[in-house]
Design a protein around this motif. Structure first.
Motif, short mmCIF file in Angstrom:
data_model
loop_
_atom_site.label_atom_id
_atom_site.label_comp_id
_atom_site.label_asym_id
_atom_site.label_seq_id
_atom_site.Cartn_x
_atom_site.Cartn_y
_atom_site.Cartn_z
N TYR A 1 -12.33 7.79 -6.16
CA TYR A 1 -11.87 6.86 -7.09
C TYR A 1 -12.62 7.07 -8.46
O TYR A 1 -12.12 6.68 -9.57
N CYS B 1 -8.52 -3.34 -8.26
CA CYS B 1 -9.26 -2.14 -7.88
C CYS B 1 -10.56 -2.05 -8.70
O CYS B 1 -10.50 -1.37 -9.74
N SER C 1 0.81 -1.18 -0.02
CA SER C 1 -0.12 -0.04 0.12
C SER C 1 0.93 1.31 -0.01
O SER C 1 0.45 2.27 -0.53
N LYS D 1 -10.17 0.10 -0.52
CA LYS D 1 -9.92 -0.34 -1.86
C LYS D 1 -8.67 -1.29 -1.87
O LYS D 1 -8.56 -2.23 -2.71
N LEU D 2 -7.66 -0.69 -0.86
CA LEU D 2 -6.32 -1.53 -1.02
C LEU D 2 -6.43 -3.08 -0.55
O LEU D 2 -5.75 -4.09 -0.80
N LYS E 1 1.53 1.69 -3.59
CA LYS E 1 0.46 1.86 -4.33
C LYS E 1 0.24 3.48 -4.20
O LYS E 1 -0.47 4.11 -5.13
N GLU F 1 -10.58 -10.76 -6.71
CA GLU F 1 -10.01 -9.98 -7.96
C GLU F 1 -10.24 -11.12 -9.25
O GLU F 1 -10.79 -10.87 -10.38
N ASP G 1 -8.54 1.61 -11.76
CA ASP G 1 -7.15 1.75 -11.59
C ASP G 1 -6.45 1.86 -13.18
O ASP G 1 -5.76 1.21 -13.78
N GLU H 1 -9.11 -4.78 -0.59
CA GLU H 1 -9.79 -5.63 -1.53
C GLU H 1 -8.72 -5.87 -2.65
O GLU H 1 -8.84 -6.97 -3.28
N GLU H 2 -7.74 -4.94 -3.01
CA GLU H 2 -6.66 -5.41 -4.18
C GLU H 2 -5.88 -6.45 -3.70
O GLU H 2 -5.34 -7.17 -4.44
N HIS I 1 -13.41 -0.50 -13.36
CA HIS I 1 -12.18 -0.75 -13.30
C HIS I 1 -11.54 0.62 -12.85
O HIS I 1 -11.18 1.61 -13.70
N LYS J 1 -14.48 -0.09 -8.41
CA LYS J 1 -15.23 0.90 -7.68
C LYS J 1 -16.51 0.59 -8.02
O LYS J 1 -17.08 0.48 -8.99
#
Length: 430
Positions: free
Chosen positions: A407, A300, A65, A190-191, A68, A200, A279, A193-194, A277, A302
């Protein structure tokens, strides 16, 4: 590029790296102001370069992160000094990769087998390395595959990393702590989730299938049986990242086709799927001379609440915004102005936001738009710079803007940035 044989994973180790970097940055400031006493003409550019190099060196070795955040900041042209943008952009696909033994260890822990047992051929040297994971090339049953491997300790360090990196982000961006607290909560969710590779994988399959009808887009196939909570196996996509693609001097037709495909991709997700999407940095797209583009990495995504979606896209409706009362309601619903604002603050911030909205929504209000129009983007960057330096904004006691806007805005800024670099002229009416 030099490989890493280990990544600091404990809170103490990672915090120690930041403390050391903070001392370096402090020393850089002292050096800068000492030089400026001797030569008043010295600018901050050298200071920015020194700080950017020291901060990126730390973040790229910590991964996760922390790195990121640098990647996210690098996408927002006009927000950071150029030295930071250029250095942090390396996090998109060229961070220092993990060594072979760490890669094999990840396979043994999560799939119970080594790469050589799972694939006919596996390249231990990473092809690309970014913030959350790195990609290796492999072959199985005659297919060329891309294998994404998550760095050790990433999932467990998200919240602690963000607490530590927040002061750096505040100092670089100039955002106050009220804003940072509000938006860092959204970033943290969000991170997290990533780092969930199972989520994913599900999203990658679902969104790729949902968008497969859009012309000139290519998505990889995915292999759940060769994937785990820290590994995703997919088809290898050929193509060039944006910077490499532009060096080939592609035709305007190819630029326009790719730009159109990306615009249609994001508009379909936003308006039809209500999930996107989120990102859109150049490392997630592979471009080809024939005007097609490969898309991957749905880590990532949203999901857009209906009430936010409705209010957000009312900002495009010029007739609605002519009604002062209706405009006030929309700004309030989007948390751009607050119930506690004085009449003077309402008037001040409404005026600022209206001009910003007029600028940023222009592509949506015309049938076609030329993203190669440098005048348009220079005007945006100049206005962003003006806002950045406004005392009223920097000292605001409330965070302005819904957390959902973070986002969604980031997605459109990233898309605009890619289309600008492509100098694409496209049909924008959806």
């Amino acid at each position: 590029m030099k490989e890493q044989s280990n990544i600091p994973t404990t809170k103490v180790e990672r915090a120690g790296k930041f403390v050391t970097t903070g001392l370096k940055v402090g020393t850089n400031y002292i050096k800068h102001y000492t030089r400026k006493l001797i030569d008043p003409s010295i600018t901050k550019e050298a200071l920015h370069q020194d700080n950017a190099a020291d901060i990126y060196d730390t973040l790229s070795n910590l991964k996760g992160s922390a790195l990121k955040v640098a990647q996210m900041l690098s996408m927002d042209k006009g927000m950071l000094p150029k030295a930071y943008t250029e250095k942090f952009a390396m996090s998109q696909y060229s961070a220092p990769p993990l060594s072979g033994p760490l890669v094999v260890n990840t396979f043994m822990k999560t799939l119970g087998k080594s790469p050589s047992q799972l694939y006919d051929q596996f390249e231990l040297q990473a092809s690309n390395a970014a913030s959350i994971g790195q990609v290796h090339k492999a072959f199985k049953d005659g297919k060329k595959l891309a294998v994404k491997i998550q760095y050790p300790g990433v999932a467990n360090s998200v919240k602690s990393d963000l607490r530590i990196v927040k002061p750096f982000a505040m100092r670089i961006v100039g955002m106050n702590e009220v804003d940072m607290d509000k938006y860092f909560e959204e970033i943290a969710s969000k991170l997290l989730e990533e780092t969930d590779y199972k989520l994913e994988l599900e999203r990658s399959i679902a969104l790729s299938n949902a968008c497969s009808h859009i012309p000139n887009l290519h998505f990889p196939g995915y292999y759940p049986e060769l994937s785990s909570d820290r590994i995703i196996t997919m088809d290898w996509l050929d193509g060039l990242h944006l910077k490499e693609f532009l060096l080939t001097n592609p035709s305007q037709e190819a630029r326009n086709k790719i730009g159109q495909a990306l615009w249609d991709f994001y508009q379909f997700q936003m308006h039809s799927l209500k999930q996107v999407h989120a990102d859109p940095h150049p490392g997630n797209f592979l471009m080809r001379p024939d005007g097609t583009v490969g898309i991957f990495d749905f880590g990532c995504v949203k999901e857009i609440p209906e009430d936010f979606y409705t209010n957000y896209f009312l900002l495009i409706d010029k007739e609605v915004l002519k009604d002062a009362q209706r405009r006030h309601e929309i700004y309030t619903n989007l948390e751009m102005i607050h119930p506690t604002d004085s009449p003077q603050e309402v008037a001040f911030f409404s005026g600022l936001f209206q001009h910003m909205i007029d600028l940023l929504t222009l592509p949506f209000t015309v049938p076609t738009f030329d993203f190669g129009n440098d005048t348009y983007f220079n005007e945006i960057y100049a206005y962003m710079d003006e806002l950045y330096n406004m005392k009223e904004i920097r000292e605001s006691k409330v965070a302005r803007g819904s957390r959902h806007s973070l986002y969604v805005n980031r997605t459109y800024f990233g898309l605009y940035s890619i289309l600008s670099d492509l100098k694409a002229n496209i049909v924008t009416k959806f």
